[in-house]
Design an enzyme around this catalytic site. Structure first.
Site, PDB file in Angstrom:
ATOM      1  CG  HIS A  32      43.072 -14.407  39.082  1.00 46.96           C
ATOM      2  ND1 HIS A  32      43.753 -15.595  39.253  1.00 46.96           N
ATOM      3  CD2 HIS A  32      42.680 -14.390  37.780  1.00 46.96           C
ATOM      4  CE1 HIS A  32      43.768 -16.261  38.104  1.00 46.96           C
ATOM      5  NE2 HIS A  32      43.137 -15.532  37.198  1.00 46.96           N
ATOM      6  CG  HIS A  77      42.514 -15.234  27.730  1.00 49.30           C
ATOM      7  ND1 HIS A  77      41.988 -16.506  27.692  1.00 49.30           N
ATOM      8  CD2 HIS A  77      42.644 -14.938  29.052  1.00 49.30           C
ATOM      9  CE1 HIS A  77      41.802 -16.952  28.921  1.00 49.30           C
ATOM     10  NE2 HIS A  77      42.188 -16.010  29.765  1.00 49.30           N
TER      11      HIS A  77
END
Length: 732
Positions: A98, A261
C-alpha cells in the site's frame, strides 16, 4: 464579547479554534491559483537540516543487521497488537504494497519513495486501516538505525523481509528513498468529499485522469467488486484499468495478486459501526493511532479492518501454491462476511484445505476469496495466465519476484539511484536505462569550440532552445523519469509528439548529428560528445548568444556526461505517458481541458521542481526568445525577439495596455493601447496570469523594474541550468 476562554495571544475563542483559524484565502476564493505546491518540503519543515545527505548516511547502514532485526520482529508478537498466526508477515506485505501501490503512471505521483504513508490523507485512508500499527511495530527498528534508514526505505524493506521470512526469494532491494516531513500538496487524489466515494467515472466507465484507484481512499479496486457489486468479470475490467495505470501488464497483475494473497488474512468479524475514527480524526490520547474497535478486545481474532474475513490459503505464513491451488480446485459460492461484506467461500471444502484460526491454531476455519480474486480465474485474459502459473510454479515465483520488485521500485527512477548491496545486476527496461559513459568527456576548450560550431550552423536561437527544452523538460520529479540524458527526443515516441514540432525537430537534430559526427571523427584518444550532451549544449550556446545581444556577457554552466539510449532501451508505451498535455513554457495546450492552462503550468513546474520565482523568470525569458509552439505570437511582449531581455515583464506590467478577451471562454486575449486603440500584443491565460495573480505579479514586478536586467539574466541562466540537469543523478 466575553474575554473568558479567549487566547491571550491570538484572540481566538472556542468557536474559532487554532486548528481551523477561520476562513482561509482558499475558502474565500476557491479558484485561486494554488502556488503553495511549488514550495513544499523546504528546509523549514525538514528536521534533518540542510546539510543532511541521506545517500551518504545509507552507505553507513549495516543492511544485514537491519534485515536480521526485521526477521526477528516478524515472529515477536506484541500483546498490544498480536500477530496473526504468530507472524507479522502478512501485515508488513500489505503495508509495503500500500505504500508503493499509490503510484500512477500518468503523472508519476504517489508510490513509496517518500514515506508519505505516515501523513494525511494516506495514513487515514480506509484501505490503509490498521497499517498505523504496522508502522508502530517498526518504530524500535527505525529508532535503532535513525538517520541511516528512512521510513520510506524501511517500509519497503519490511515487505521484502516479510516475504523472505516466509520462504520466498525476492528479486532484490534498492535503498535511497528520502523521507518527506509534511503531506504532499501536489497530488490530486480525486474530487469526492466522502470516503469510498466514486465520482470519478464518465461515459460507460471511463476513469478520470490521472487517477488510478476506483474509489476515494482505496489503493486499487474495491475487493467486493465494482461499487460493491460482486461480479468477478466486471471486477477484472476494473483491475486491468487500475493496474495498467500503475504500470502493470496482465501477467504482472496476476502475479502480484496471486503472490500477495498467498500470505495473511482479512479481518471483518464484527459490526463495522464499532470501528472508531481514523488516525487524523482520533482523540489526542490515541497518539496517532486510529480505527480503535469496540468489537470485543479489538485485536487478535476480534480485529476489524476491511470487513472481509478470512485467509486465502490453508497456510497463510508460508510461500506455496496455496492461493492458485484453492482458486482452481474449488467452485466458489457468494456469501457475506460477519461484517456484511461480499466474499466467496469454497464449496464442499476438504478438511486439509481449512486454515488455522489466526490466534488459536487448534481451530480450523474456512478460507475465502474476494470478488477481485475470482477475477483471476474468470476474466478471459487473467484466467489462462493464472492457470499457467498454477501449472508452472517456478515461472510463477519468478513473475511474482519481478513484479514485486517493480511495484516497490517503479517510482525511484533509473537504476543508478538505487543504493545497497542487494541491487539486482539485471537491467530492466522499465528503469529507462541509458548506456554508461564509455568515452573521454570533452573539456572547456572543446565545449567552446562546439558552441561556435553550433551557432555557425544556421540553426536559430528559438530552434536550439526549443530542442533543448523539449529534451530536458520531460523530467518528472515524481518518479524521476524523463530528462535530457539518453537523448530520447530523437526516438519514438517523443520524436512524434505534436508539442515537439516533429518537422523542425528532425531538422535541428539532423544538423546537430552532423556536428557531432564531424567533431567525433576529428578526435583522438577516445574523446567524444554524445548527441544528448550536444542538444543541451546547443541550448546553452543559444542562451549565451541571446544574452550577449542584450548586452550581458554570461557563461551558462555545462557539464558533459550524458549518453544516447537506443530504441531497444526505450519502451514506447511506457514513455507515452510523458507526453505533455500542456506546456505553458512553450504556450502549448494539446486540447481544451477541465483545468485551466495556468493550473497545468503550475503542475508542470512542480514536476520540474521549480519555485514560483524560477517558473516566472524561465517563462518570461523563453517568451522573448521565441520558444512558443509553432512560433505563436502570444506572449511575445518585445520588439527585440531572440534577445534575452526583461521585456516580457516590462510590457506585461505597462498600464498603457488594456487587455480584452477574444472569446467568451477567456482563453486568448488582445492588448491594445489605451489611448490609440492600436493592437500591441496578444496573449494566453498563461501569459496574463503573471499580471493577474497577486503573488506572481509581485515576482514579475521584481523582473520588470528598471534595474532588473542583470538579475533577470542571472536568474534565468540559473533556472535554465537547473532544468537541463534535473536527471543528472550522477552529479548530485
Amino acid at each position: 464579547m466575553s474575554e473568558q476562554g479567549k487566547c491571550p495571544v491570538t484572540g481566538r475563542t472556542a468557536v474559532n479554534p487554532v486548528t481551523t483559524g477561520g476562513m482561509s484565502n482558499r475558502d474565500w476564493w476557491p479558484n485561486q491559483l494554488h502556488l503553495d505546491m511549488l514550495h513544499q518540503h523546504s528546509s523549514l519543515t525538514n528536521p534533518m537540516g540542510e546539510e543532511f545527505r541521506y545517500k551518504e548516511e545509507f552507505k553507513k547502514l549495516d543492511l544485514k543487521s537491519v534485515k536480521k532485526d526485521l526477521y526477528a520482529l516478524m515472529t515477536d508478537s506484541q500483546e498490544w497488537w498480536p500477530a496473526d498466526y504468530g507472524h507479522y508477515g502478512g501485515l508488513f506485505i500489505r503495508m509495503a504494497w500500500h505504500s508503493a501501490g499509490t503510484y500512477r503512471t500518468s503523472d508519476g505521483r504517489g508510490g513509496g519513495g517518500t514515506g508519505n504513508q505516515r501523513f494525511a490523507p494516506l495514513n487515514s485512508w480506509p484501505d490503509n486501516a490498521n497499517l498505523d500499527k504496522a508502522r508502530r511495530l517498526l518504530w524500535p527498528i527505525k529508532q535503532k538505525y535513525g538517520r541511516k534508514l528512512s521510513w520510506a526505505d524501511l517500509m519497503i524493506l519490511a515487505g521484502n523481509c516479510a516475504l523472505e521470512s516466509m520462504g520466498f526469494k525476492t528479486f532484490g532491494f534498492g535503498g535511497g528513498r528520502v523521507d518527506i516531513w509534511e503531506p504532499e500538496e501536489d497530488i490530486y487524489w480525486g474530487k469526492e468529499v466522502e470516503w469510498l466515494g466514486s465520482n470519478r467515472y464518465s461515459g460507460e466507465r471511463d476513469l478520470e485522469n490521472p487517477l488510478a484507484a476506483v474509489q476515494m481512499g482505496l489503493i486499487y479496486v474495491n475487493p467486493e467488486g465494482p461499487d460493491g457489486n460482486p461480479d468477478p468479470v466486471a471486477a477484472g475490467r476494473d483491475i486491468r484499468e487500475t493496474f495498467a495505470r500503475m504500470a502493470m501488464n496482465d501477467e504482472e497483475t496476476v502475479a502480484l495478486v496471486a503472490g500477495g494473497h498467498t500470505f495473511g488474512k482479512c479481518h471483518g468479524v464484527g459490526d463495522p459501526k464499532l470501528i472508531g475514527p481514523e488516525p487524523e480524526a482520533a482523540e489526542i490520547e490515541e497518539q496517532g493511532l486510529g480505527w480503535k474497535s469496540g468489537y470485543g478486545s479489538g485485536k487478535g481474532d476480534e480485529t476489524m479492518t476491511s470487513g472481509l474475513e478470512g485467509a486465502w490459503t490453508p497456510d497463510p505464513i508460508h510461500w506455496d501454491m496455496g492461493y492458485l491451488g484453492m482458486l482452481f480446485k474449488y467452485e466458489w459460492e457468494l456469501t457475506k462476511s460477519p461484517a456484511g461484506a461480499w466474499q466467496w467461500k469454497p464449496k464442499d471444502v476438504a478438511e486439509e484445505d481449512l486454515a488455522p484460526a489466526a490466534h488459536d491454531p487448534s481451530k480450523r476455519v474456512p478460507t475465502m476469496m474476494t470478488t477481485a480474486d475470482l477475477a483471476m480465474r474468470m476474466d478471459p485474459l487473467y484466467g489462462p495466465i493464472a492457470r499457467r502459473y498454477y501449472e508452472h510454479p517456478e515461472q510463477f515465483a519468478d513473475a511474482f519476484a519481478r513484479a514485486w520488485f517493480k511495484l516497490t521500485h517503479r517510482d525511484m527512477g533509473p537504476r543508478s539511484r538505487y543504493l545497497g548491496a542487494e541491487v539486482p545486476a539485471e537491467e530492466l527496461i522499465w528503469q529507462d536505462p541509458v548506456p554508461a559513459v564509455d568515452h573521454e568527456l570533452i573539456g572547456e576548450g572543446k565545449i567552446k569550440e562546439l558552441k561556435k560550431r553550433i551557432l555557425a550552423s544556421g540553426l536559430s536561437i528559438p530552434e536550439l532552445l526549443s530542442t533543448a527544452w523539449a529534451s530536458a523538460s520531460t523530467f518528472r520529479s515524481s518518479d524521476k523519469r524523463g530528462g535530457a540524458n539518453g537523448s530520447r527526443i530523437r526516438l519514438s515516441p517523443q520524436k512524434e509528439w505534436e508539442v515537439n514540432q516533429p518537422e523542425q525537430l528532425q531538422r535541428v537534430l539532423g544538423k546537430l548529428e552532423e556536428i557531432r559526427n564531424a567533431f567525433n571523427g576529428e578526435q583522438s584518444g577516445g574523446k567524444q560528445v554524445s548527441l544528448a550532451d550536444l542538444i543541451v549544449l546547443g541550448g546553452c550556446a543559444a542562451v549565451e548568444e541571446a544574452a550577449r545581444r542584450a548586452g550581458n556577457d554570461v557563461t551558462v554552466p555545462f557539464i558533459p556526461g550524458r549518453t544516447d539510449a537506443s530504441q531497444e532501451q526505450t519502451d514506447v508505451e511506457s514513455f507515452a505517458v510523458l507526453e505533455p498535455l500542456a506546456d505553458g513554457f512553450r504556450n502549448y495546450t494539446k486540447r481544451k481541458y477541465s483545468v485551466t492552462p495556468e493550473e497545468m503550468l503550475i503542475d508542470r513546474s512542480q514536476l520540474l521542481t521549480l519555485t514560483a520565482t524560477e517558473m516566472t523568470v524561465l517563462l518570461g525569458g523563453l517568451r522573448v526568445l521565441g520558444v512558443n509552439f509553432r512560433q505563436s505570437p502570444h506572449g511575445l511582449f518585445t520588439n527585440r525577439p531572440e534577445t534575452l531581455t526583461n521585456d516580457f515583464f516590462v510590457n506585461l506590467l505597462d498600464m498603457g495596455t488594456e487587455w480584452k478577451p477574444l472569446s467568451k471562454e477567456h482563453e486568448t486575449f488582445e492588448g491594445r493601447d489605451r489611448k490609440t486603440g492600436e493592437v500591441r500584443w496578444s496573449a494566453t491565460r498563461v501569459d496574463l496570469i503573471f499580471g493577474s495573480n497577486a503573488r506572481l505579479r509581485a515576482i514579475a514586478e521584481v523582473y520588470g523594474s528598471d534595474d532588473a536586467q542583470g538579475k533577470f539574466v542571472q536568474d534565468f541562466v540559473a533556472a535554465w541550468n537547473k532544468v537541463m540537469n534535473l536527471d543528472r543523478f550522477d552529479l548530485s
